[in-house]
Structures are given as C-alpha cells and as structure tokens.
Design a protein around this motif. Sequence first.
Motif, PDB file in Angstrom:
ATOM      1  N   GLN A 190      20.420 -67.715  -9.695  1.00  0.00           N
ATOM      2  CA  GLN A 190      18.986 -67.462  -9.760  1.00  0.00           C
ATOM      3  C   GLN A 190      18.652 -66.023 -10.142  1.00  0.00           C
ATOM      4  O   GLN A 190      17.547 -65.754 -10.614  1.00  0.00           O
ATOM      5  N   THR A 191      19.565 -65.092  -9.911  1.00  0.00           N
ATOM      6  CA  THR A 191      19.320 -63.704 -10.302  1.00  0.00           C
ATOM      7  C   THR A 191      20.517 -63.176 -11.064  1.00  0.00           C
ATOM      8  O   THR A 191      21.646 -63.668 -10.914  1.00  0.00           O
ATOM      9  N   ALA A 192      20.273 -62.155 -11.860  1.00  0.00           N
ATOM     10  CA  ALA A 192      21.360 -61.541 -12.617  1.00  0.00           C
ATOM     11  C   ALA A 192      22.369 -60.887 -11.678  1.00  0.00           C
ATOM     12  O   ALA A 192      23.574 -60.873 -11.961  1.00  0.00           O
ATOM     13  N   GLU A 193      21.897 -60.349 -10.562  1.00  0.00           N
ATOM     14  CA  GLU A 193      22.834 -59.718  -9.622  1.00  0.00           C
ATOM     15  C   GLU A 193      23.714 -60.765  -8.950  1.00  0.00           C
ATOM     16  O   GLU A 193      24.909 -60.533  -8.733  1.00  0.00           O
ATOM     17  N   GLU A 194      23.141 -61.913  -8.620  1.00  0.00           N
ATOM     18  CA  GLU A 194      23.951 -62.979  -8.026  1.00  0.00           C
ATOM     19  C   GLU A 194      25.048 -63.414  -8.992  1.00  0.00           C
ATOM     20  O   GLU A 194      26.213 -63.601  -8.602  1.00  0.00           O
ATOM     21  N   PHE A 195      24.700 -63.560 -10.256  1.00  0.00           N
ATOM     22  CA  PHE A 195      25.689 -63.899 -11.285  1.00  0.00           C
ATOM     23  C   PHE A 195      26.730 -62.793 -11.401  1.00  0.00           C
ATOM     24  O   PHE A 195      27.940 -63.048 -11.472  1.00  0.00           O
ATOM     25  N   GLY A 196      26.273 -61.543 -11.400  1.00  0.00           N
ATOM     26  CA  GLY A 196      27.198 -60.423 -11.531  1.00  0.00           C
ATOM     27  C   GLY A 196      28.155 -60.324 -10.355  1.00  0.00           C
ATOM     28  O   GLY A 196      29.350 -60.071 -10.540  1.00  0.00           O
ATOM     29  N   VAL A 197      27.663 -60.525  -9.137  1.00  0.00           N
ATOM     30  CA  VAL A 197      28.528 -60.460  -7.953  1.00  0.00           C
ATOM     31  C   VAL A 197      29.566 -61.583  -7.993  1.00  0.00           C
ATOM     32  O   VAL A 197      30.758 -61.362  -7.725  1.00  0.00           O
ATOM     33  N   ALA A 198      29.127 -62.808  -8.317  1.00  0.00           N
ATOM     34  CA  ALA A 198      30.067 -63.927  -8.399  1.00  0.00           C
ATOM     35  C   ALA A 198      31.131 -63.666  -9.462  1.00  0.00           C
ATOM     36  O   ALA A 198      32.321 -63.942  -9.267  1.00  0.00           O
ATOM     37  N   LEU A 199      30.713 -63.126 -10.597  1.00  0.00           N
ATOM     38  CA  LEU A 199      31.653 -62.831 -11.670  1.00  0.00           C
ATOM     39  C   LEU A 199      32.611 -61.712 -11.270  1.00  0.00           C
ATOM     40  O   LEU A 199      33.818 -61.774 -11.542  1.00  0.00           O
ATOM     41  N   ALA A 200      32.096 -60.687 -10.598  1.00  0.00           N
ATOM     42  CA  ALA A 200      32.954 -59.582 -10.150  1.00  0.00           C
ATOM     43  C   ALA A 200      33.967 -60.069  -9.121  1.00  0.00           C
ATOM     44  O   ALA A 200      35.141 -59.661  -9.145  1.00  0.00           O
ATOM     45  N   GLU A 201      33.537 -60.933  -8.197  1.00  0.00           N
ATOM     46  CA  GLU A 201      34.466 -61.477  -7.205  1.00  0.00           C
ATOM     47  C   GLU A 201      35.546 -62.314  -7.876  1.00  0.00           C
ATOM     48  O   GLU A 201      36.730 -62.241  -7.499  1.00  0.00           O
ATOM     49  N   ALA A 202      35.158 -63.118  -8.868  1.00  0.00           N
ATOM     50  CA  ALA A 202      36.142 -63.931  -9.581  1.00  0.00           C
ATOM     51  C   ALA A 202      37.137 -63.050 -10.327  1.00  0.00           C
ATOM     52  O   ALA A 202      38.339 -63.335 -10.360  1.00  0.00           O
ATOM     53  N   ALA A 203      36.645 -61.980 -10.948  1.00  0.00           N
ATOM     54  CA  ALA A 203      37.535 -61.071 -11.657  1.00  0.00           C
ATOM     55  C   ALA A 203      38.474 -60.346 -10.697  1.00  0.00           C
ATOM     56  O   ALA A 203      39.652 -60.123 -11.014  1.00  0.00           O
ATOM     57  N   THR A 204      37.971 -59.970  -9.522  1.00  0.00           N
ATOM     58  CA  THR A 204      38.826 -59.313  -8.534  1.00  0.00           C
ATOM     59  C   THR A 204      39.914 -60.254  -8.053  1.00  0.00           C
ATOM     60  O   THR A 204      41.061 -59.856  -7.855  1.00  0.00           O
ATOM     61  N   ALA A 205      39.565 -61.532  -7.856  1.00  0.00           N
ATOM     62  CA  ALA A 205      40.577 -62.516  -7.467  1.00  0.00           C
ATOM     63  C   ALA A 205      41.598 -62.727  -8.578  1.00  0.00           C
ATOM     64  O   ALA A 205      42.754 -63.046  -8.308  1.00  0.00           O
ATOM     65  N   SER A 206      41.195 -62.528  -9.836  1.00  0.00           N
ATOM     66  CA  SER A 206      42.087 -62.757 -10.975  1.00  0.00           C
ATOM     67  C   SER A 206      42.908 -61.530 -11.336  1.00  0.00           C
ATOM     68  O   SER A 206      44.088 -61.642 -11.674  1.00  0.00           O
ATOM     69  N   PHE A 207      42.289 -60.334 -11.274  1.00  0.00           N
ATOM     70  CA  PHE A 207      42.951 -59.121 -11.742  1.00  0.00           C
ATOM     71  C   PHE A 207      43.384 -58.192 -10.621  1.00  0.00           C
ATOM     72  O   PHE A 207      44.141 -57.262 -10.855  1.00  0.00           O
ATOM     73  N   GLY A 208      42.894 -58.422  -9.393  1.00  0.00           N
ATOM     74  CA  GLY A 208      43.238 -57.558  -8.269  1.00  0.00           C
ATOM     75  C   GLY A 208      42.147 -56.546  -7.986  1.00  0.00           C
ATOM     76  O   GLY A 208      41.370 -56.169  -8.877  1.00  0.00           O
ATOM     77  N   PRO A 209      42.058 -56.078  -6.730  1.00  0.00           N
ATOM     78  CA  PRO A 209      41.042 -55.084  -6.369  1.00  0.00           C
ATOM     79  C   PRO A 209      41.165 -53.813  -7.194  1.00  0.00           C
ATOM     80  O   PRO A 209      42.268 -53.377  -7.544  1.00  0.00           O
ATOM     81  N   GLY A 210      40.016 -53.229  -7.539  1.00  0.00           N
ATOM     82  CA  GLY A 210      40.003 -51.989  -8.309  1.00  0.00           C
ATOM     83  C   GLY A 210      40.217 -52.182  -9.790  1.00  0.00           C
ATOM     84  O   GLY A 210      40.407 -51.209 -10.524  1.00  0.00           O
ATOM     85  N   TRP A 211      40.136 -53.442 -10.270  1.00  0.00           N
ATOM     86  CA  TRP A 211      40.407 -53.707 -11.693  1.00  0.00           C
ATOM     87  C   TRP A 211      39.413 -52.999 -12.604  1.00  0.00           C
ATOM     88  O   TRP A 211      39.757 -52.677 -13.757  1.00  0.00           O
ATOM     89  N   LEU A 212      38.201 -52.756 -12.110  1.00  0.00           N
ATOM     90  CA  LEU A 212      37.174 -52.153 -12.955  1.00  0.00           C
ATOM     91  C   LEU A 212      37.582 -50.752 -13.425  1.00  0.00           C
ATOM     92  O   LEU A 212      37.131 -50.295 -14.478  1.00  0.00           O
ATOM     93  N   GLN A 213      38.435 -50.085 -12.653  1.00  0.00           N
ATOM     94  CA  GLN A 213      38.844 -48.734 -13.021  1.00  0.00           C
ATOM     95  C   GLN A 213      39.671 -48.717 -14.297  1.00  0.00           C
ATOM     96  O   GLN A 213      39.752 -47.690 -14.973  1.00  0.00           O
ATOM     97  N   SER A 214      40.310 -49.842 -14.627  1.00  0.00           N
ATOM     98  CA  SER A 214      41.105 -49.909 -15.852  1.00  0.00           C
ATOM     99  C   SER A 214      40.293 -50.338 -17.062  1.00  0.00           C
ATOM    100  O   SER A 214      40.818 -50.404 -18.169  1.00  0.00           O
TER     101      SER A 214
END
Length: 632
Positions: free
Chosen positions: A265-289
């Motif tokens: 329903q919100t862009a932030e909700e989508f962003g949080v879900a996507l970030a959590e999925a990416a963290t589960a896939s790439f590991g914590p702190g993946w955004l730094q790379s």
Amino acid sequence: MSAPPSPEVSEVLAAYEIEGEIGRGSWGVVLKARHRQLGREVAVKQLPVDFSSQEEVRRRFVNEARLLASLDHPHIVPVYDYIEKEGVCLLVMEYLPGGTVWKRFNAEGFDYIDSVSIALATCAGLHYAHRHGVLHRDIKPENLIFSSSGILKVTDFGIAKVLGAASTMGTRAGEVLGSPAYIAPEQATGTELGPFTDVYATAVVLYELLSGRLPFPDDGDPLMVMYRHVHEAPRPLKRVAPEVPDAIAQVVMHGLSTSKENRYQTAEEFGVALAEAATASFGPGWLQSSSIPVMGSSAIIAATERITFSLENIAPKKAPNDEVLASESGLPALAVPPNRPQPETVLQQYEYPLSAQPQALSPAEAFSGREEKLTPGVSRMASVALVISLVLGVIAVLLAFLGPSKTTPSIPASNIGGVSLSVQGTSIKDQVVTADFQRPVDFRIELPPGRTLEIPDTAKLVATASLPGGILVPMHSQPVRKEGDTFVFLFEGRQFKYLVAGKTTLYLKLEATNSETNRAPLPELQGAAVQLQPVSKNLFAIPTIVASLTLLAVLAYVEALLIPLKRRKKRVGPVIGLGALAAVAGIALGYLGWALGTIDPSAVVTALGALLFAASGVALGLWAFLSPSQHS
C-alpha cells in the motif's frame, strides 16, 4: 547539445545562459542552462506549446510546480523555479549529468544488488512525495536519473497529471499518455490512484532490471500492452530469470499484483519488504557493497542491516495507513482489448467505482488477517508474563555480577614436604594472588634448608585455567630453571593477558618428558590450586570480546523473533527461540560479570544464570504474544 531554444524561452529565462537542448520527448524539451550570477548549472523542462496554450493545463502546471518545489529529499530532483508566462511553461530543476537508469541499463547493465538498490532509492523518494500529497504516475527507467555524485533522483513528478486532462485519455502523435509498459491497472481503468500505483510501476522497473524483460509481452501496440496489465497475470519472475533469489522474486511479484488491495500500500512498505528479502539473500550489510546509495528512509536502511525476512510476512499488510497520502482519480477505463470483443464476465471483474475504498481493519486484523478480541484475562496474563520476565532477568543479572565465587583450596603442604610456592614474588597461601600480565608470570618452588627435590630439566608447569562455566584451558610454562634452592617456571604474560579477564582458579601440575613415557606426571604438586587475579582489567581479552559480540547478536535476533509474535503469525517457535537466545545471553553476561567484577563463578552458578535468563526470555515471548498493545 542540439538546436538553440526559441526566442520566447530565451526572453523568459533572461537570468540564465542557455547552453542548448539536452533531451526531447513526447511531452517536452529539456534544456541545459547556467545561472548568470550564481554559476549553477540547471535543467529546464519546457512543456509543448500546444499543451501550454490550454488554460486548464497551465493552471495544473502552476499548482503542481508549487507542490513539487516544496519537496526536499535526497532521491527527488529539486525544483528551483517554475515559470509560466505568455504561453511558455518552464520548470527549472537540478542538472543531472549522470545519465538515466535506462541508459546505464542498456550500456552496461546492473547486478542484483545495484538493481535492488535502485528500487529502494526510488521507494524512499516516492514515500516522501506521497506523504506530501504528490503521486508520480509515470515511474520508468527514463525518469530515474543519476546526479554527478551517483545519487539516484526521481524526476518528472506529476507530469502525467499536468498533461493529462481529467476527462480524456489523451494521445499525442499516436502515443498514449504515460508509459504503457509500466502503467498500473487502476491507472488504465480509471479507478482511484494512490501510492500503490507508483509501487506497481517501481516493481515493473525492478522486474526489468533483474530479468532484462518486461512482465508482459510488448508487441508494439500501447493499447494492447495496457490491456494486458489490466486483464492478464504477469509472467512469474522466476520463470523469466530463474537465478533471481526466491525472496526477492516473491516481493517483486507481490508489487505487481493486479489488484491494488493485494499490493503493497505504500512505497516504504514495498521498500522494507524488498530490503528484508535482499538481506535474507545477500546477508546483513549488503547495501554497503552497492554502488547506488540509498538515503532518506531509516526504515528501509535498517532492513538492510539485519535478517528479519519471513515468508509468512512477505505479503502486503492490510493495515490502514494513518498518514494522509496522495489519492486521485485515474484515467478512463480501458475496458476492451483493441480490435477484440471483451467477454462480459471480464468487464464486470475490472469495473471499479471511483469511490471504492479498502475496508478499514482493526489493529488486530492488521497483523493477523482476522478479527481477534483479547479478553481482560489475556491482558492480565500478558502483564504477569512481563513481570516474571523482568524479575527473572534482574535476578540473573545480579547473579552474574554479584554471585558467589567458587572456593579454591590452598596447596596441600603434605604433598611437597613444606616447600613454598610463589607467583611473581607473592607467596601462595589462602589469599587471592594479584599478578601483572604485562610481564612474564613466574611460579617459584623454594626448598627449605636441607630439603632436596628431584625435578628433571625437561619439566614444565601446567597451569590449567578454569573459566566461567567450567571451561578448562591448560597453559604450559617454559622448561624448569634452577636458581639455587629455587625452581623457576616462567610463563609468557600474553597467555594470561588475552585469556584471563577476571579472577580465575589455576590448577597446577608438574609434567616432564622422558625416554620411558611421553608425559610423565610428577606427584609433588598434584591437586595444588591458586586463585589468580589480573592487576588491571583487560577489556580486550578474548572472552570479554566474544561475550560482548554475543550479547549484541542476541539483541538483534531477539527483535527479529518478537516480530512474528507481535503479529501473531507464530507462537511456539519464536518463544522457544527467545528462551534459547536468552540462555546464551545469560552465559555471555556471566562472562562480562567475571571480566568486570571480582567473582569467579562456578559451573553451577553459570548454568543457573543461563536457566534464569532462558525463563525470562520465554516469559518475554509470552508477553509479546499476549499483550494487546503490541498489535497496533
């Protein structure tokens, strides 16, 4: 740079030196200019003359430009000025020389991490705009542009609204207003638009970046593409790109749900879900790379630092949003496919009244998906569980820092015939011996007059350190050295410095290597023990560091386990997990108490502290599950 601007534009932009045209599309021309006094480079978007001559379009342009100029976010291109004069409509905004996402995607492509980062940056900017009452309505790779420093900026906010009349679909030069490849179903059918509309377009962009294809076939007919968005299901991302991580693919497909009620329903909700999925896939702190910075949303950034992803919680939430978000009417319905009759059942399925609103849900429904009324008895049980958790936790902490030390016997004098044993010059009797680990630690056996003791030159003293929890670590001295009537056993101070953080019991034993047996124990010191305490605390001792890191990790995972309990998605698993984590925390806390205090806890005391903490964790889980205040 291409053709020079018209004289009318040059006259309106007298304060700027126009350097030429840098872009042209169906809905306007983009010029590069430089402010004559400030020297600032800007981009100037000019609406087509045939649109700017319409009074309604000019009015919407002024209103929209004022609103856009108020937006201040790292991922939204700032609007510096708007000009509407004598049929000329201009927007003056930041100049972005880094190229569009579409250009870089075609030139070099993006890996999965950068692709997800682009979507997160877009969500952060969109959520800020939505909270300020602005929908984008035309998210696509061409409208996502990089600054000179590589920061993604969302551009062209509200352009579709400015150009599209409220009562007509509107085409120009044979093209449909907006971008059919990324258009949301409700935008094509004329129903209510909201943040979920921009979420859909962002999901399409990410789908394309991850797979290199669009979720619907594009046969060159814009109306047919729009029809597919409304009446057909998108191709599953995993079928198009099987190598995309499952968690990310599922979040993308939820963002592409045809029904806006089933979408994020919100862009932030989508962003949080996507970030959590990416963290589960790439590991914590993946955004730094990632080479794409993400800013301006603490919730999204926090979701990239710890694994909280759960397949049970992947679906968009049904909770009403208390914030005042943008909402407006869509374009007229595209009810039938081009050149094809439409069955009546499908028409009925996709005809929505403009006033349709999702039904508001109670706080409990927002997390559980069903209505649950908590009785006063359950609320009291939650309070009792919280009190029990706090009491047990406090007792465990006191035990870890103020609990009893284990008693250590002095050296049995009968075993060694009255000889004396000292550590760094301090005689061992019944007291605790303080030693300086910054220098070598020497143990000395001094013989009384007339007493002889045969100790082979190969003999070594084994000092077995007893750490909290009953962990035994042996340390070996250098071979014996005889100084008159004194036998000296020398230890490197570093052995103790990085291992012994607090008061520790050392069990002593003489060992020697001879030709008959590999390790022949000598009976003189069997059963001797001493309590050794460092003269100064070493916060960098290995047990202290490991205990501190363990506590931090436990805190992070405790929060992750509380989430499904608060949402009533799970019960037994998270409660057991909290108990296990709390037990680990109890052991780690015991080590910190040992390092910072004066106690030398026995295995029984350490185990008791772990059990108390485990019970405290279980009670905390029950409180989180039962407490009605957690379901809001």
